[in-house]
Design an enzyme around this catalytic site. Sequence first.
Site, short mmCIF file in Angstrom:
data_model
loop_
_atom_site.label_atom_id
_atom_site.label_comp_id
_atom_site.label_asym_id
_atom_site.label_seq_id
_atom_site.Cartn_x
_atom_site.Cartn_y
_atom_site.Cartn_z
N ASP A 163 0.83 -1.20 0.00
CA ASP A 163 0.00 0.00 0.00
C ASP A 163 0.86 1.25 0.00
O ASP A 163 0.55 2.24 -0.67
CB ASP A 163 -0.92 -0.02 1.22
CG ASP A 163 -2.03 1.01 1.12
OD1 ASP A 163 -2.45 1.31 -0.01
OD2 ASP A 163 -2.46 1.52 2.16
N ASP A 186 -9.12 -0.78 3.14
CA ASP A 186 -8.62 -0.43 4.48
C ASP A 186 -9.56 -0.95 5.56
O ASP A 186 -9.12 -1.48 6.58
CB ASP A 186 -8.45 1.09 4.58
CG ASP A 186 -7.50 1.63 3.53
OD1 ASP A 186 -6.55 0.92 3.18
OD2 ASP A 186 -7.72 2.75 3.04
#
Length: 466
Positions: free
Chosen positions: A256, A384
Site C-alpha cells: 500500500d 482499508d
Amino acid sequence: MTELPAPLSYFQNAQMSEDNHLSNTVRSQNDSREQHSSERRRRGNPEPLSNGRPQGSSHQVVEQDDEEDEELTLKYGAKHVIMLFVPVTLCMVVVVATIKSVSFYTRKDGQLIYTPFTEDTETVGQRALHSILNAAIMISVIVVMTILLVVLYKYRCYKVIHAWLIISSLLLLFLFSFIYLGEVFKTYNVAMDYITVALLIWNFGVVGMIAIHWKGPLRLQQAYLIMISALMALVFIKYLPEWTAWLILAVISVYDLVAVLCPKGPLRMLVETAQERNETLFPALIYSSTMVWLVNMAEGDPEAQRKVSKNSNYNAQSTESETQDPVTESDDGGFSEEWEAQRDSRLGPHHSTTETRAAVQELSSNILASEDPEERGVKLGLGDFIFYSVLVGKASATASGDWNTTIACFVAILIGLCLTLLLLAIFKKALPALPISITFGLVFYFATDYLVQPFMDQLAFHQFYI
C-alpha cells in the site's frame, strides 16, 4: 488510502451567480479601500492607489484567507476524523461480535484457492515456508487485479469496471449475506422458512445494489459499505491460515505504501488519472463521510473550474477584441470623461494593473472553489476497512479468547488512523491508510499476546497487585 476535507468555508448558497461573486468582491474591495483611506488620513501618510485601493491590500486579503483556512482546518478536521472513526469502529465491532458468537467463522473448513499450501505441517520451518508462499500468491493476485483495474480505468473501459463491481456486490449482498444470516440463525436457534429468508435476502440485496451503484440516502450507502466490508473480512478470517494472515497483513502494508507514494504506483496513477479527468471513483470502492468528491483528485470544484475557464476565455476574447477593433473603444457606453473624473475625485485614480487583475481573479476563483459544501469530505478505501477488520478479527479468534489483545489491536488501529490523518493534514496529499495502523496493530498484538497477557496471568496466579 485517505483524503482530507478541503480547508475552505462551507457556504450555504452553493449556486451563487458570477455577478454575485463579482459584486461581493467589489464590495469587499470598497470596504478595504475605505478602511485604509481613513487610516491614511488619520496618520497623514498616504499610500499610492492602484485600481482604487492600496497595493498591499491584496496581500492582506490573502493572509486573512490563510488564517481562515487554518481555523477551518482545525474545526472541520477533527469533525471528519470522528466521522471516519465511527464507521471503522462499527465495521470492527461487527466482525468481533460475529467471531465471538458465531463459531462458523472460526472453524477451519478449508482454504482459499489463492492460498493452496496448508499450514498443518510437521515442522515450524515448513509452516513458515508455506505461509510465505501463500502470502506471495495472495499479494500477487492483489497486485495483478489492481493493475488491471488501473488499465481498464485509464482506457475508459467503464462498463467493464461497472460489471466487475456489480458482480462482486451481487456475491457479497446475496450469497455471502445468505450464508451469514443462516449461520446467525443457527447460532441463536432461530427457526425461519426459506421463503421468508429469500424475501429478506432479496430486499437486502436489491436495496444495497441501488444504494451503492445508483442513488440512495448517504447513511444507507454507508451502512451497506460497512456491511460488505465486514462480510469480506469474515471470509478472509475464516479461510486464511493463521500465519499466512499475519504475513499478508504485513506485506499488504508495504505494498500500500509503494502503490500510493511511488510515482508509477498503480493507486497513484489511478488518482492522477481521475484528477486529470475531474471524475469520481466508483462508490463500490470508496467509503465517503459525506456526499463528496476526492479533494486531492480534483484541486477544486469541476463546475467552478468551468466557470473560471469561461471567465478567462471571456476576458481573453475581450482583450483580443479591444486590440483588433480600436473603433469600438470610442464608445464609452455612458461612462464619459466627466463620470471618470467624478469617480477619481471620490475613489482615487483607477489604474488596472496585471497584479490587481490577478488578485481579483484569485479572489473570485477562491470563492468559486469554496462554493459547494457537498463536494468536501473524507474518503477511505474499502480495502482499508477490510484489512483493519481482518487484523482485529484474527486477534479475537486466535488470542485464546483474550479481550485484552483484541482491545489493544482496536486501539492501535485507531491511533494509527489518527496519525495518518495528521500526516495527511501536514502534507495535503493522498496517503496510504494501512501502513501505520497495521504496523501498530501487529506490534500491539504480539506484544500483548506474548508479553502482557502472560504477565497478567502470573500476577493473577500469585495474587500480586500493582
